[in-house]
Enzyme design. Structure first.
Site, PDB file in Angstrom:
ATOM      1  N   LYS A  38       0.845  -1.204   0.000  1.00 13.30           N
ATOM      2  CA  LYS A  38       0.000   0.000   0.000  1.00 13.30           C
ATOM      3  C   LYS A  38       0.879   1.252   0.000  1.00 13.30           C
ATOM      4  CE  LYS A  38      -0.303  -0.163   5.066  1.00 13.30           C
ATOM      5  NZ  LYS A  38      -1.086  -0.756   6.173  1.00 13.30           N
ATOM      6  N   ARG A 136     -11.179   0.220  14.475  1.00  8.94           N
ATOM      7  CA  ARG A 136     -10.893   1.160  13.385  1.00  8.94           C
ATOM      8  C   ARG A 136     -11.650   0.602  12.186  1.00  8.94           C
ATOM      9  NH1 ARG A 136      -4.756   1.591  11.260  1.00  8.94           N
ATOM     10  NH2 ARG A 136      -5.519  -0.247  10.188  1.00  8.94           N
ATOM     11  N   HIS A 168      -7.044  -7.270  11.962  1.00 10.38           N
ATOM     12  CA  HIS A 168      -5.786  -6.524  12.119  1.00 10.38           C
ATOM     13  C   HIS A 168      -5.574  -6.257  13.610  1.00 10.38           C
ATOM     14  CE1 HIS A 168      -2.464  -4.298  10.535  1.00 10.38           C
ATOM     15  NE2 HIS A 168      -2.948  -3.096  10.720  1.00 10.38           N
ATOM     16  N   ARG A 224       0.845 -11.279   6.661  1.00 11.17           N
ATOM     17  CA  ARG A 224       0.585 -10.067   5.879  1.00 11.17           C
ATOM     18  C   ARG A 224       1.553  -8.946   6.251  1.00 11.17           C
ATOM     19  NH1 ARG A 224      -4.605  -9.764   8.028  1.00 11.17           N
ATOM     20  NH2 ARG A 224      -3.969  -7.831   8.998  1.00 11.17           N
ATOM     21  N   TYR A 267      19.742  30.301   8.017  1.00 10.28           N
ATOM     22  CA  TYR A 267      18.799  31.291   8.554  1.00 10.28           C
ATOM     23  C   TYR A 267      18.865  31.388  10.079  1.00 10.28           C
ATOM     24  CZ  TYR A 267      16.325  31.215   4.031  1.00 10.28           C
ATOM     25  OH  TYR A 267      15.978  31.303   2.713  1.00 10.28           O
ATOM     26  N   CYS A 314      16.608  24.174   5.457  1.00  5.26           N
ATOM     27  CA  CYS A 314      15.776  25.096   4.682  1.00  5.26           C
ATOM     28  C   CYS A 314      14.872  24.310   3.735  1.00  5.26           C
ATOM     29  CB  CYS A 314      16.665  26.053   3.902  1.00  5.26           C
ATOM     30  SG  CYS A 314      17.950  26.805   4.929  1.00  5.26           S
ATOM     31  N   ASP A 316      15.138  23.795   0.579  1.00  3.81           N
ATOM     32  CA  ASP A 316      15.841  23.051  -0.470  1.00  3.81           C
ATOM     33  C   ASP A 316      17.215  22.558  -0.072  1.00  3.81           C
ATOM     34  OD1 ASP A 316      13.870  24.217  -2.412  1.00  3.81           O
ATOM     35  OD2 ASP A 316      14.971  26.027  -1.857  1.00  3.81           O
TER      36      ASP A 316
END
Ligand SMILES: *Cc1c(COP(=O)(O)O)cnc(C)c1O
Length: 378
Positions: A38, A136, A168, A224, A267, A314, A316
């Protein structure tokens, strides 16, 4: 993306995927292995991971949504695929036509699958997801008898084929937690209740990675696992189980420069060079999944050693302190943020720094981050 020189990339080691599948198969014993791919294979690439896992001995695939399942089919993968979380207006007809096994968690979802089967003119492959205590997704206890009665009718009419019943776990990462035993008991009760309605699933399953590795009494017909396939431990307190991380996040150094003692970096000058030093600029930032809250707190592997990031991360880019740069790090060298190789920081370290789990770290790289594969039969 042949020929494209990515500044920042994840490198996915398909040999690590195959290794982890073999580790999991050993633990699974006689149970079959469904690999969960998934969320685009936990951000490793669903199709590539699925192919590598199937080649290494997995026999089924698990995803969340019908579109995720259809993407695997479109790539030519014909192994059984189960999906288990779909809205009522999802394309159930397409799922039936593509032989996708649909896990339903309510009577309304069962009716939506029925409509898809009738529209397709084919028998739908049905799996019941029962809630045994996670509270859930999964069929609520109160609705379960009505669902079973409806399944019985639809199965008799050939509209659906009941392939499996599954559930689950809520506490699999705490192997001795009593909730797990309670869920096991409720799961067995749910299977027995189906039998009372004349329904015999072909297989039953409840084990995720943690239960696959630690609870043989929960293996049933199929296990699983997800996170362990990617080489990240589901229970950090118990070690790595011999798994190998498949994802490496890395970037190419774009600048190396001297910074004088007393100069601030990035910065807000949150870090000031305590001595004359050399820094490297790495072109990855929070737009790529490197959280700003990691500023100054994580290491990268560069020039054969770990070096601390300094100053603010930052959008980038971020800066790494190389000291006197004894290894002679240069522009173009590769900085590894996390991965599986010897010495390299682990995703698990990021998880601890960020107060989260390694699952979320694997899902961080995004946006500009390119993806490349190594290993596998390619
Ligand atoms: C995600 C998921 C899994 C895999 O869980 P891991 O902890 O990653 O092994 C298994 N089953 C279901 C229903 C899931 O949603």
């Amino acid at each position: 993306m042949a020929g494209v020189n990515a500044q920042v990339e994840t490198v996915i080691d398909l040999d690590a995927i195959a290794h982890n599948v073999r580790v999991l198969r050993k633990h699974a014993g006689d149970a079959a292995l469904m690999v969960v791919v998934k969320a685009d294979g936990y951000n490793h690439g669903a199709v590539e991971v699925a192919r590598a896992a199937l080649a290494a001995g997995a026999c089924e695939l698990g995803v969340t949504t019908i579109p995720e399942a259809l993407e695997l089919r479109a790539a030519g993968i014909d192994a059984p695929i189960l999906c288990w979380l779909n809205t009522l207006d999802a394309d159930y007809r397409a799922a039936v036509e593509a032989d996708i096994e649909v896990g339903v968690s309510s009577l309304a979802q069962l009716r939506a699958l029925e409509a898809g089967a009738r529209a397709a003119g084919r028998t739908a492959i049905l799996t019941l997801k029962v809630d045994t205590g996670l509270n859930r997704n999964g069929i609520a206890a109160a609705e379960y008898p009505a669902v079973l009665a409806a399944v019985r009718e639809l199965a008799d009419a050939g509209v659906v084929r009941l392939r499996a019943i599954f559930s689950h776990l809520s506490h699999a990462d705490e192997p001795d937690h009593p909730a797990t035993d309670r869920q096991r008991g409720r799961f067995l009760d749910a299977i027995a209740e189906a039998k009372e309605h004349g329904l015999e699933p072909e297989l039953v399953h409840i084990a995720n990675s943690a239960a696959t590795l630690t609870r043989p009494d929960l293996h049933f017909d199929l296990v699983r696992p997800g996170i362990a396939v990617y080489g990240l431990t589901p229970i950090p307190e118990l070690g790595d189980f011999g798994l190998r991380p498949a994802m490496t996040l890395q970037a190419e150094v774009v600048l190396v420069k001297r910074v004088a003692a007393g100069e601030g970096v990035s910065y807000g000058h949150r870090w000031t060079a305590p001595r004359d030093t050399t820094v490297a600029l790495v072109p990855a930032g929070y737009a790529d999944g490197v959280f700003r809250s990691l500023s100054g707190r994580f290491d990268v592997w560069l020039g054969g050693a770990r070096h601390r990031s300094v100053g603010r991360v930052c959008m980038d880019q971020f800066v790494v302190d190389l000291g006197d740069n004894p290894a002679g790090v240069q522009v173009g060298d590769t900085a590894v943020l996390f991965g599986g190789a010897e010495g390299v920081p682990r995703a698990q370290e990021w998880a601890e720094l960020l107060d989260t789990i390694n699952y979320e770290i694997a899902c961080l790289p995004h946006g500009r981050v390119a993806r490349r594969y190594t290993g596998g039969a390619r």
